[in-house]
Design a protein around this motif. Structure first.
Motif, mmCIF file in Angstrom:
data_model
loop_
_atom_site.group_PDB
_atom_site.id
_atom_site.type_symbol
_atom_site.label_atom_id
_atom_site.label_comp_id
_atom_site.label_asym_id
_atom_site.label_seq_id
_atom_site.Cartn_x
_atom_site.Cartn_y
_atom_site.Cartn_z
ATOM 1 N N MET A 162 8.373 -10.615 -8.618
ATOM 2 C CA MET A 162 7.468 -9.492 -8.756
ATOM 3 C C MET A 162 7.020 -9.026 -7.379
ATOM 4 O O MET A 162 6.971 -9.817 -6.447
ATOM 5 N N ILE A 163 6.689 -7.767 -7.316
ATOM 6 C CA ILE A 163 6.157 -7.202 -6.081
ATOM 7 C C ILE A 163 4.658 -6.970 -6.276
ATOM 8 O O ILE A 163 4.230 -6.407 -7.284
ATOM 9 N N PHE A 164 3.884 -7.427 -5.301
ATOM 10 C CA PHE A 164 2.440 -7.254 -5.322
ATOM 11 C C PHE A 164 2.028 -6.326 -4.186
ATOM 12 O O PHE A 164 2.587 -6.406 -3.092
ATOM 13 N N LYS A 165 1.044 -5.480 -4.443
ATOM 14 C CA LYS A 165 0.458 -4.645 -3.404
ATOM 15 C C LYS A 165 -0.862 -5.296 -3.021
ATOM 16 O O LYS A 165 -1.736 -5.500 -3.863
ATOM 17 N N VAL A 166 -0.992 -5.634 -1.746
ATOM 18 C CA VAL A 166 -2.173 -6.336 -1.254
ATOM 19 C C VAL A 166 -3.002 -5.381 -0.404
ATOM 20 O O VAL A 166 -2.514 -4.844 0.594
ATOM 21 N N HIS B 237 5.256 1.955 -11.324
ATOM 22 C CA HIS B 237 4.423 2.012 -10.121
ATOM 23 C C HIS B 237 5.244 1.646 -8.885
ATOM 24 O O HIS B 237 5.104 2.260 -7.830
ATOM 25 N N LEU B 238 6.117 0.666 -9.025
ATOM 26 C CA LEU B 238 6.969 0.266 -7.912
ATOM 27 C C LEU B 238 7.908 1.403 -7.514
ATOM 28 O O LEU B 238 8.096 1.674 -6.326
ATOM 29 N N ALA B 239 8.463 2.099 -8.499
ATOM 30 C CA ALA B 239 9.341 3.239 -8.203
ATOM 31 C C ALA B 239 8.578 4.315 -7.447
ATOM 32 O O ALA B 239 9.102 4.926 -6.506
ATOM 33 N N TYR B 240 7.330 4.539 -7.823
ATOM 34 C CA TYR B 240 6.492 5.523 -7.131
ATOM 35 C C TYR B 240 6.221 5.080 -5.694
ATOM 36 O O TYR B 240 6.328 5.867 -4.752
ATOM 37 N N GLU B 241 5.857 3.821 -5.502
ATOM 38 C CA GLU B 241 5.551 3.304 -4.167
ATOM 39 C C GLU B 241 6.781 3.352 -3.255
ATOM 40 O O GLU B 241 6.669 3.587 -2.058
ATOM 41 N N ASP C 219 6.210 4.554 4.038
ATOM 42 C CA ASP C 219 5.565 3.333 4.526
ATOM 43 C C ASP C 219 5.924 2.104 3.706
ATOM 44 O O ASP C 219 5.482 0.989 4.009
ATOM 45 N N PHE C 220 6.705 2.266 2.637
ATOM 46 C CA PHE C 220 7.033 1.144 1.767
ATOM 47 C C PHE C 220 7.961 0.182 2.477
ATOM 48 O O PHE C 220 9.032 0.541 2.936
#
Length: 69
Positions: free
Chosen positions: A1-5, A54-58, A63-64
């Motif tokens: 999983m990818i987390f946004k911190v 959300h991941l596709a949007y990010e 900056d991703f």
């Protein structure tokens, strides 16, 4: 999983919204993310798990970049 911190670089200061930064970390759980980032001495405000949409949007952001910690 990818987390946004969401974090502040200075752990010993009061968080200021304008200084909040974000990074993306791949891990299995939020606890593992916190363990991986513990050595960086960051003031972690919030950790958000990213679902597929959300991941596709990010990923559209220039900056991703997933951090390698």
């Amino acid at each position: 999983m990818i987390f946004k911190v969401f974090y502040q670089e200075l752990a010993n200061e009061v968080p200021v919204r304008e200084r909040t930064q974000a990074m993306y970390v791949e891990s299995e759980t939020e606890r593992e993310v916190r363990k991986k980032l513990a050595a960086k001495n960051l003031n972690i405000e919030y950790i958000q798990v990213l679902n597929e949409d959300h991941l596709a949007y990010e990923k559209q952001s220039e900056d991703f970049q997933v951090e390698n910690v």
